[in-house]
Design an enzyme around this catalytic site. Structure first.
Site, PDB file in Angstrom:
ATOM      1  N   ASP A 195     -10.427  -5.482  -4.352  1.00 51.53           N
ATOM      2  CA  ASP A 195     -10.089  -4.167  -3.795  1.00 51.53           C
ATOM      3  C   ASP A 195     -11.150  -3.152  -4.218  1.00 51.53           C
ATOM      4  O   ASP A 195     -11.743  -3.258  -5.297  1.00 51.53           O
ATOM      5  CB  ASP A 195      -8.711  -3.719  -4.287  1.00 51.53           C
ATOM      6  CG  ASP A 195      -8.020  -2.781  -3.311  1.00 51.53           C
ATOM      7  OD1 ASP A 195      -8.691  -2.288  -2.387  1.00 51.53           O
ATOM      8  OD2 ASP A 195      -6.810  -2.549  -3.484  1.00 51.53           O
ATOM      9  N   SER A 208       0.827  -1.200   0.000  1.00 46.51           N
ATOM     10  CA  SER A 208       0.000   0.000   0.000  1.00 46.51           C
ATOM     11  C   SER A 208       0.873   1.267   0.000  1.00 46.51           C
ATOM     12  O   SER A 208       1.620   1.506  -0.942  1.00 46.51           O
ATOM     13  CB  SER A 208      -0.974  -0.051   1.183  1.00 46.51           C
ATOM     14  OG  SER A 208      -1.996   0.901   1.068  1.00 46.51           O
ATOM     15  N   HIS A 268      -7.731  -5.327  -0.501  1.00 52.43           N
ATOM     16  CA  HIS A 268      -6.543  -4.510  -0.254  1.00 52.43           C
ATOM     17  C   HIS A 268      -5.756  -5.140   0.892  1.00 52.43           C
ATOM     18  O   HIS A 268      -5.765  -4.666   2.034  1.00 52.43           O
ATOM     19  CB  HIS A 268      -6.952  -3.077   0.095  1.00 52.43           C
ATOM     20  CG  HIS A 268      -5.825  -2.102   0.003  1.00 52.43           C
ATOM     21  ND1 HIS A 268      -5.323  -1.644  -1.193  1.00 52.43           N
ATOM     22  CD2 HIS A 268      -5.079  -1.502   0.969  1.00 52.43           C
ATOM     23  CE1 HIS A 268      -4.330  -0.803  -0.971  1.00 52.43           C
ATOM     24  NE2 HIS A 268      -4.162  -0.708   0.340  1.00 52.43           N
TER      25      HIS A 268
END
Length: 292
Positions: free
Chosen positions: A231, A92, A260
């Site tokens: 996601d 991320s 995610h």
């Protein structure tokens, strides 16, 4: 292989280490992972489970060029103190910081070896540049008096029709995507201001979000890009945009069954590890060319 590991927003190195446990075990003793904690205390990240306790950390206070320079400088100091590293891994925000760092090093040191041989990026979010000159003329244009109607409409109105060029529209539409993520997950960073396109805006406060349609440089090392099929749109779109900043011939893509997060199914873990080992081998060969 020594790999630098960068965690997500509002997380920590210890949390990333737990997330990566299936990978660390399956990679074996030949791979060493070094986890860097972000220096900035912040709120709980969107991918952090409720049972996790503080500290929650970020690598950056915000994403203006100045704030990105400060964040990348801290990462660079750690690399110089604890490196060299063969590869880099991120999740991320950690992936985003790694991409920004690599591109910035390539920009500043075009004739030297890249800082890593290979990279593994899990679900990167938006990539912000530390360079004030990045998009300099574009940012100046959208902040001038002729674009006041655009700024009044952004991000909710029909702002795209008020822009003069395709580059401006791409930049503004992508800013909207990133801001929609902020509205859905909350303002995790305590000092982040989102009014950087206000009527009193200054160019130095505008994040230079890298998009492959208007930013032409590409990462020059082998990369493995992993994203989740489930996601949410804003995150998935940022991951897709980041993918465009790699060299296509040096990139392997994998989409796992989750959202995610970092996959943990054994079959997925082993597939990704095989990709990483291939990237590492190619990266070593490419780095050797710099020695001639």
């Amino acid at each position: 292989m020594k790999i630098l590991a960068l965690h997500g927003l509002g997380a920590s190195g210890a949390m990333l280490k737990a997330q990566l446990a299936p990978f660390v075990k399956s990679f074996g003793a030949g791979y060493q992972f070094v986890f860097l904690d972000g220096a900035i205390p912040c709120g709980r990240g969107p991918a952090v489970p409720a049972w996790e306790s503080e500290p929650f950390q970020s690598y950056a206070t915000g994403f203006s060029p100045q704030e990105m320079r400060e964040a990348l400088h801290r990462i660079d100091i750690f690399i110089k103190q604890k490196g060299p590293f063969d590869g880099v891994l991120g999740f991320s925000l950690g992936s985003a910081m790694a991409v920004s760092y690599i591109l910035d090093q390539q920009r500043k040191n075009p004739d030297t070896k890249p800082p890593f041989c290979f990279a593994l990026f899990f679900s990167p979010i938006f990539i912000a540049s530390p360079d004030d000159h990045c998009y300099e003329s574009l940012v100046d244009r959208i902040l001038d008096d002729d674009h006041s109607d655009f700024r009044a409409e952004f991000p909710d109105g029909d702002f795209a029709s008020l822009l003069d060029s395709e580059d401006e529209r791409v930049f503004a539409e992508y800013l909207k995507v990133v801001l929609s993520m902020h509205s859905s997950v909350g303002n995790i960073l305590p000092n982040t201001r989102l009014d950087f396109l206000s009527f009193e805006a200054q160019a130095g406060n505008v994040p230079r979000l890298l998009h492959p349609q208007i930013y032409k440089e590409r990462i020059l090392i082998p990369t493995v890009h992993v994203s989740g099929k489930k996601d949410v749109y804003a995150m998935a779109e940022q991951s897709r945009v980041a993918e465009g900043l790699y060299t296509p011939s040096l990139t392997q893509l994998y989409r796992h069954d989750g959202g995610h997060d970092i996959p943990f199914k054994r079959s997925e873990v082993l597939t990704i590890i095989s990709m990483v080992k291939d990237a590492a081998e190619k990266g070593k060969q490419l780095q050797a060319l710099y020695d001639f």
